[in-house]
Write an enzyme that holds these catalytic residues in place. Structure first.
Site, short mmCIF file in Angstrom:
data_model
loop_
_atom_site.label_atom_id
_atom_site.label_comp_id
_atom_site.label_asym_id
_atom_site.label_seq_id
_atom_site.Cartn_x
_atom_site.Cartn_y
_atom_site.Cartn_z
N LYS A 28 0.90 -1.01 -0.01
CA LYS A 28 -0.04 0.03 0.03
C LYS A 28 0.69 1.09 -0.20
CE LYS A 28 -3.70 2.04 2.83
NZ LYS A 28 -4.72 1.78 4.02
N SER A 71 -9.41 1.69 3.23
CA SER A 71 -8.54 2.47 2.28
C SER A 71 -7.69 1.51 1.55
CB SER A 71 -7.82 3.46 3.01
OG SER A 71 -7.06 2.93 4.04
N SER A 130 -9.93 -0.98 7.25
CA SER A 130 -9.29 -0.57 5.63
C SER A 130 -8.44 -1.96 5.51
CB SER A 130 -8.18 0.57 5.90
OG SER A 130 -9.05 1.69 6.09
#
Length: 539
Positions: free
Chosen positions: A119, A199, A223
């Protein structure tokens, strides 16, 4: 890192703002682009790939090139998933080194030669760490995050960075899951006009679409779990303190953690074994060595559910009729495996919501300033970031604002008594008086819930019709949770969630692995443009 209920949309102008210089290799064949389900290494596990490399049938350079081509074919072209925000320009060099190490009998560890995506709020040289924001698009930290050092020490090839909800979905209360100014809008690979959640949107999509062998996400509240569930993969959110947060753009030191997003529980166990450990730069990891097994793979054995006592949270059945049917099927599977299943509830649900937001806003303001200043970033405070967004409003603020930024900037310091009391209160309510109380009341090994409902349609005209979430208590308590595919709704994946007390990752992996092996519920994505009969998205 938080999966806020969020508006989601597709905007052609802003979707074009993909990172400059991050284009994938232009080697995609027309046939492969037209058939995204075809891939030589589709659904291969880490163990299977390692077995082939050890047998001399495959090497890391070939595998890394295959994933780079796959990204070119279906992430940049084909259905254009927009899951990868940038590629590591040294990926092929890293792969060649791993091949030489293997040939010389000096393999580093269980991830030798395995391509991993991170990420893009996790530092990994020589790439930028953007958090999806144009303010950081040229920011290149000088060293790897601690967990990236661990991955590389275990032999991993860092393939690149995955797109995310900008600033881990903590910029605005009406933010767009899976959208960032740098990376554009990530799309769900099952039905392209559906949302990937966030996210860790790019990490969830990339794992599901076979853009890497495995991915790493981060979570503050949902997330990891939400994007894993709606993209049909496994997501494991560890106990806060099991995996170091050093080198990760923060929201909350109380709740932030990184964790694996993979296609199987076994792969998640491998990654967690590598990532877990004490780091002097993150005080929360002080007890990790005492509480973490050396090898979570040892818990991957049949029969893990036999004799277990499981509490099912039936309120999660309200996430939709298909969710209820899938959960009833999951309960039947648990019982058939020899588990005792009883109804359970977390008695304090809903009592921490307002305090949690206060805590997150306070910790975000202070934690972000510390990260920016200690990493020599181009900005040094949240207030400067707010100003940058105002100066670049067309690119940054065209889809949603920055009210959470503005509210956070007005918060006090970490010595504010109101903040301290709220932090203590939410941890107590979600942990000892929440999850722990539910477990102790009926002598349970774990709680199970639906992770969330099916992915919602990405549409600029509506707020997120968020279907509900089962992961909040574990997030606020800092306890572990594990989601695994359990079925589908109109072809959209649904995930079951296992939750336990602090440091119970090994038991959750044991239970989850047995469930996964009995159900084999994951089905690869089909990249449908939309669902039959679905109305067109608003423009």
């Amino acid at each position: 890192m938080r999966a806020w209920p969020a508006l989601t949309l597709s905007c052609p102008m802003l979707l074009a703002l993909v990172v400059a210089g991050c284009s994938a290799p232009a080697t995609a064949s027309r046939d492969a682009a037209a058939a995204p389900t075809q891939f030589l290494y589709a659904e291969q596990t880490i163990a299977q790939l390692q077995q082939r490399m050890q047998a001399g049938e495959l090497d890391s350079r070939t595998l890394t090139r295959a994933y780079l081509d796959r990204i070119a074919q279906i992430d940049r072209a084909g259905p254009r998933l927009n899951a990868v925000i940038q590629l590591n320009p040294q990926a092929m060099t890293e792969a060649a080194l791993r091949d030489r190490e293997r040939a010389g009998g000096a393999a580093r560890g269980p991830l030798q030669g395995i391509p991993i995506l991170l990420k893009d709020n996790i530092d990994a040289t020589p790439m930028a760490t953007t958090a999806g924001s144009l303010a950081l698009k040229d920011f290149r930290p000088r060293q790897d995050a601690f967990l990236v050092k661990r991955l590389r020490e275990a032999g991993a090839v860092i393939l690149g960075k995955a797109n995310l909800s900008e600033w881990a979905n903590f910029r605005a209360s009406d933010s767009i899951s899976g959208w960032s100014a740098v990376g554009g809008q990530t799309r769900n690979p099952y039905v392209l006009d559906r949302n990937p959640c966030g996210s860790s949107a790019g990490s969830g999509v990339a794992a599901s679409a076979n853009l890497a062998a495995a991915t790493v996400g981060t979570e503050t509240d949902g997330s990891i779990i939400c994007p894993a569930a709606v993209n049909g993969v496994v997501g494991l959110k560890p106990t806060v303190g099991l995996v170091s947060r050093d080198g990760i753009v923060p929201i909350s030191w109380s709740q932030d953690t990184a964790g694996p997003i993979t296609r199987t529980v076994a792969d998640a166990a491998i990654l967690l074994s590598v990532m877990a450990g004490r780091d002097a730069a993150d005080a929360s990891t002080a007890h990790a060595a005492l509480n973490a097994p050396l090898d979570y793979q040892a818990r991957l054995r049949p029969g893990g559910l036999k004799g277990a006592r499981i509490g099912v949270i039936r309120s999660s059945f309200s996430f939709g009729p298909d969710v209820a049917r899938a959960m009833e099927g999951a309960v039947a599977t648990l019982r058939a495996a020899g588990a005792t299943v009883v109804d359970a509830e977390i008695p304090t649900v809903g009592q921490w919501d307002d305090d949690e937001l206060l805590v997150l806003k306070t910790e975000f303001k202070n934690g972000l300033a510390r990260y920016l200043t200690t990493h020599d970033a181009p900005l040094s405070s949240l207030q400067q970031l707010i100003g940058f967004n105002q100066q670049h409003a067309r690119e940054e603020l065209g889809l949603f604002g920055q009210d959470l930024f503005e509210q956070s900037a007005a918060m006090g310091g970490l010595n504010d008594p109101v903040y301290i009391q709220a932090r203590s209160r939410i941890r107590r309510l979600a942990g000892p008086e929440g999850i722990d109380a539910a477990l102790k009341a009926q002598h349970l090994d774990a709680l199970v819930s639906a992770a969330t409902g099916p992915a919602w349609r990405t549409d600029p005209a509506f707020k997120d019709p968020f279907p509900g979430a089962g992961y909040g208590a574990a997030a606020v308590a800092g306890y572990p949770s594990l989601t695994i595919p359990m079925g589908s709704s109109q072809g959209l994946p649904l995930g079951i969630l296992f939750m336990g007390t602090a440091w119970s990752e090994a038991r959750l992996i044991e239970l989850g692995y047995d469930y996964e092996q009995r159900t084999q519920a994951r089905t690869p994505p089909q990249y449908l443009p939309t669902l039959p009969g679905a109305p067109a998205a608003s423009k």
